[in-house]
Design a protein around this motif. Structure first.
Motif, PDB file in Angstrom:
ATOM      1  N   UNK A  33       4.818  -6.390  -8.023  1.00 42.91           N
ATOM      2  CA  UNK A  33       4.225  -6.189  -6.712  1.00 42.91           C
ATOM      3  C   UNK A  33       3.074  -7.150  -6.410  1.00 42.91           C
ATOM      4  N   UNK A  34       2.322  -7.546  -7.444  1.00 42.28           N
ATOM      5  CA  UNK A  34       1.175  -8.434  -7.237  1.00 42.28           C
ATOM      6  C   UNK A  34       0.790  -9.012  -8.594  1.00 42.28           C
ATOM      7  N   UNK A  35      -0.185  -9.904  -8.607  1.00 43.03           N
ATOM      8  CA  UNK A  35      -0.622 -10.477  -9.884  1.00 43.03           C
ATOM      9  C   UNK A  35      -2.132 -10.393 -10.033  1.00 43.03           C
ATOM     10  N   UNK A  36      -2.551 -10.482 -11.261  1.00 43.50           N
ATOM     11  CA  UNK A  36      -3.970 -10.557 -11.619  1.00 43.50           C
ATOM     12  C   UNK A  36      -4.129 -11.813 -12.457  1.00 43.50           C
ATOM     13  N   UNK A  37      -5.061 -12.643 -12.107  1.00 45.81           N
ATOM     14  CA  UNK A  37      -5.244 -13.917 -12.799  1.00 45.81           C
ATOM     15  C   UNK A  37      -6.660 -14.010 -13.337  1.00 45.81           C
ATOM     16  N   UNK A  38      -6.786 -14.524 -14.545  1.00 45.47           N
ATOM     17  CA  UNK A  38      -8.098 -14.742 -15.151  1.00 45.47           C
ATOM     18  C   UNK A  38      -8.196 -16.201 -15.586  1.00 45.47           C
ATOM     19  N   UNK A  39      -9.366 -16.756 -15.436  1.00 50.56           N
ATOM     20  CA  UNK A  39      -9.598 -18.156 -15.782  1.00 50.56           C
ATOM     21  C   UNK A  39     -10.732 -18.267 -16.788  1.00 50.56           C
ATOM     22  N   UNK A  86       9.604   1.945  -8.806  1.00 49.51           N
ATOM     23  CA  UNK A  86      10.291   2.337  -7.583  1.00 49.51           C
ATOM     24  C   UNK A  86      11.227   3.487  -7.950  1.00 49.51           C
ATOM     25  N   UNK A  87      10.855   4.706  -7.573  1.00 49.75           N
ATOM     26  CA  UNK A  87      11.637   5.880  -7.974  1.00 49.75           C
ATOM     27  C   UNK A  87      13.029   5.868  -7.360  1.00 49.75           C
ATOM     28  N   UNK A  88      13.172   5.341  -6.159  1.00 50.34           N
ATOM     29  CA  UNK A  88      14.492   5.304  -5.511  1.00 50.34           C
ATOM     30  C   UNK A  88      15.447   4.409  -6.282  1.00 50.34           C
ATOM     31  N   UNK A  89      14.945   3.278  -6.761  1.00 50.17           N
ATOM     32  CA  UNK A  89      15.786   2.355  -7.517  1.00 50.17           C
ATOM     33  C   UNK A  89      15.738   2.635  -9.013  1.00 50.17           C
ATOM     34  N   UNK A  90      14.803   3.480  -9.442  1.00 48.70           N
ATOM     35  CA  UNK A  90      14.715   3.843 -10.854  1.00 48.70           C
ATOM     36  C   UNK A  90      14.327   2.700 -11.766  1.00 48.70           C
ATOM     37  N   UNK A 104       0.831  -1.199   0.000  1.00 45.15           N
ATOM     38  CA  UNK A 104       0.000   0.000   0.000  1.00 45.15           C
ATOM     39  C   UNK A 104       0.866   1.250   0.000  1.00 45.15           C
ATOM     40  N   UNK A 105       1.962   1.224   0.732  1.00 49.36           N
ATOM     41  CA  UNK A 105       2.836   2.393   0.788  1.00 49.36           C
ATOM     42  C   UNK A 105       3.489   2.652  -0.569  1.00 49.36           C
ATOM     43  N   UNK A 106       3.874   1.597  -1.268  1.00 54.31           N
ATOM     44  CA  UNK A 106       4.480   1.762  -2.597  1.00 54.31           C
ATOM     45  C   UNK A 106       3.492   2.407  -3.563  1.00 54.31           C
ATOM     46  N   UNK A 107       2.242   1.969  -3.522  1.00 56.01           N
ATOM     47  CA  UNK A 107       1.229   2.553  -4.401  1.00 56.01           C
ATOM     48  C   UNK A 107       0.876   3.977  -3.988  1.00 56.01           C
ATOM     49  N   UNK A 108       0.817   4.210  -2.688  1.00 59.25           N
ATOM     50  CA  UNK A 108       0.538   5.559  -2.199  1.00 59.25           C
ATOM     51  C   UNK A 108       1.627   6.534  -2.661  1.00 59.25           C
ATOM     52  N   UNK A 132      -6.861   4.986  -0.516  1.00 53.64           N
ATOM     53  CA  UNK A 132      -6.072   6.215  -0.619  1.00 53.64           C
ATOM     54  C   UNK A 132      -6.824   7.474  -0.205  1.00 53.64           C
ATOM     55  N   UNK A 133      -8.144   7.393  -0.143  1.00 53.56           N
ATOM     56  CA  UNK A 133      -8.920   8.572   0.208  1.00 53.56           C
ATOM     57  C   UNK A 133      -9.045   9.589  -0.909  1.00 53.56           C
TER      58      UNK A 133
END
Length: 398
Positions: free
Chosen positions: A366-372, A357-361, A155-159, A194-195
């Protein structure tokens, strides 16, 4: 892919688990999911996990070597070029079909890729909803966050990417008629996490180079736009009335710049090579000696399978006037590898989602989306009366 885990899951499955998941969706978002949710997550073993991320790493290395300004000039109409700095893409989705070759061996095969945000907030909700309602998921041996993320760090990475240093009220998720979109469940999940406000493009107010939206009688400046407007949709509404154009010169930061929708997409697939990337050709560069029965015709810029032809012919190809906007991609054979409690197995399409990741450039998974699905094309937008298909998430073996 892990037969013992699948057998235990299937034998322990109860309709009440699936009903509980659907009730959790309704309670959380105030409406059922607009697209079908599968009865099961997917369990991916270490071997397939290694193949998937080997292919991802190869693709990322090749993206680093591409001249994207040349891609922009070749494929983007000049009137659509953004006047603001393009910068780097904040997001990437790489879609693989889990396929089998003529020897029955399984491998991930690239279907498409897109530098455009996906269901970043719905997917972790879905994973937790499975875990909350299915006691037969082996929690300790599998994970769904990637890159070492926890729920908090994800969540922090996306924020950090979406909000930056701005207050939440100065950031919006923008769509066209968001309440009518199939993916709206992710908009509400984003809003909760995120509000930020979900704002229809038609409700945005332009004054000079600045954009605003209204809330509770206040006019609030928009400084960052988490852009979810898909260009296919934008051009479908011929009489759409807006006070600005996405490609105007504006005092706003795009997350991500609209040009990336075009520059990292199916249009670059013929430029990539790897054992997990099917052979493909731009339609105006197709060798005349290929066997068309082995290829599928795809428009370079479309979503949700629009314009795809599984059985192209030379007669059809010769009628296409804008050949530079199409490609032929070698067909792959999705493996019906997921045993179900029906008379047919399900096939899997796996999307690995990346955030910059801006720090690492660099872009990091981060996660996956799967469809069946069980048919020739996997598309959760087209509901059927079948079961054990639809939206899902993969749990990877640790």
């Amino acid at each position: 892919m892990i037969s013992k885990v699948r057998e235990r899951f299937n034998s322990g499955f109860r309709d009440a688990y699936y009903e509980g998941l659907q009730k959790e969706v309704l309670k959380t978002f105030g409406e059922p999911c607009p697209f079908r949710i599968s009865e099961t997550p997917v369990f991916i073993d270490r071997e397939m996990k290694g193949k998937v991320f080997d292919a991802c790493d190869a693709i990322l290395r090749q993206l680093d070597d591409l001249d994207f300004e040349a891609v922009r000039q070749r494929f983007m109409p000049k009137q659509l070029h953004s006047p603001t700095p393009v910068g780097n893409p904040h997001f990437l989705g790489i879609d693989f079909g889990i396929c089998e070759d003529e020897h029955g061996n399984l491998s991930p095969q690239l279907i498409e890729l897109q530098a455009f945000p996906s269901l970043f907030f719905y997917q972790p909700f879905l994973a937790k909803a499975y875990l909350n309602n299915y006691p037969n998921i082996p929690v300790d041996d599998f994970h769904y966050f990637l890159g070492g993320h926890t729920e908090k760090s994800y969540l922090e990475a996306l924020r950090e990417v979406i909000l930056g240093d701005e207050a939440a009220e100065n950031v919006i998720l923008m769509e066209i008629f968001p309440e009518a979109q199939k993916t709206r469940i992710d908009f509400w999940a984003t809003q909760q996490a995120l509000g930020i406000e979900v704002v229809c493009m038609t409700k945005v107010i332009k004054e000079g180079k600045r954009l605003y939206y209204e809330k509770e009688g206040r006019k609030i400046q928009i400084r960052r736009i988490y852009n979810r407007v898909i260009f296919d949709d934008l051009y479908q509404f011929k009489d759409l009335k807006t006070s600005f154009n996405i490609f105007d010169d504006l005092e706003v930061t795009w997350i991500t710049n609209p040009d990336w929708f075009f520059m990292i997409s199916k249009c670059i697939m013929p430029m990539l090579s790897h054992e997990s990337i099917p052979e493909s050709y731009y339609l105006d560069e197709v060798p005349r000696d290929i066997d068309l029965k082995q290829y599928v015709l795809k428009p370079l810029f479309s979503f949700a399978g629009k314009g795809v032809n599984l059985e192209p012919t030379w007669e059809l190809l010769n009628t296409i006037k804008d050949m530079k906007n199409y490609m032929l991609q070698k067909k792959v054979k999705y493996s019906p590898l997921i045993k179900t409690l029906t008379d047919r197995n399900s096939r899997v399409e796996l999307r690995i989602l990346f955030v910059r990741d801006e720090k690492e450039g660099r872009l990091k998974p981060v996660i996956n989306l799967t469809r069946m699905g069980k048919g020739g094309m996997i598309n959760v937008s087209h509901n059927t009366n079948d079961t054990w298909i639809g939206s899902s998430i993969s749990f990877f073996e640790k």
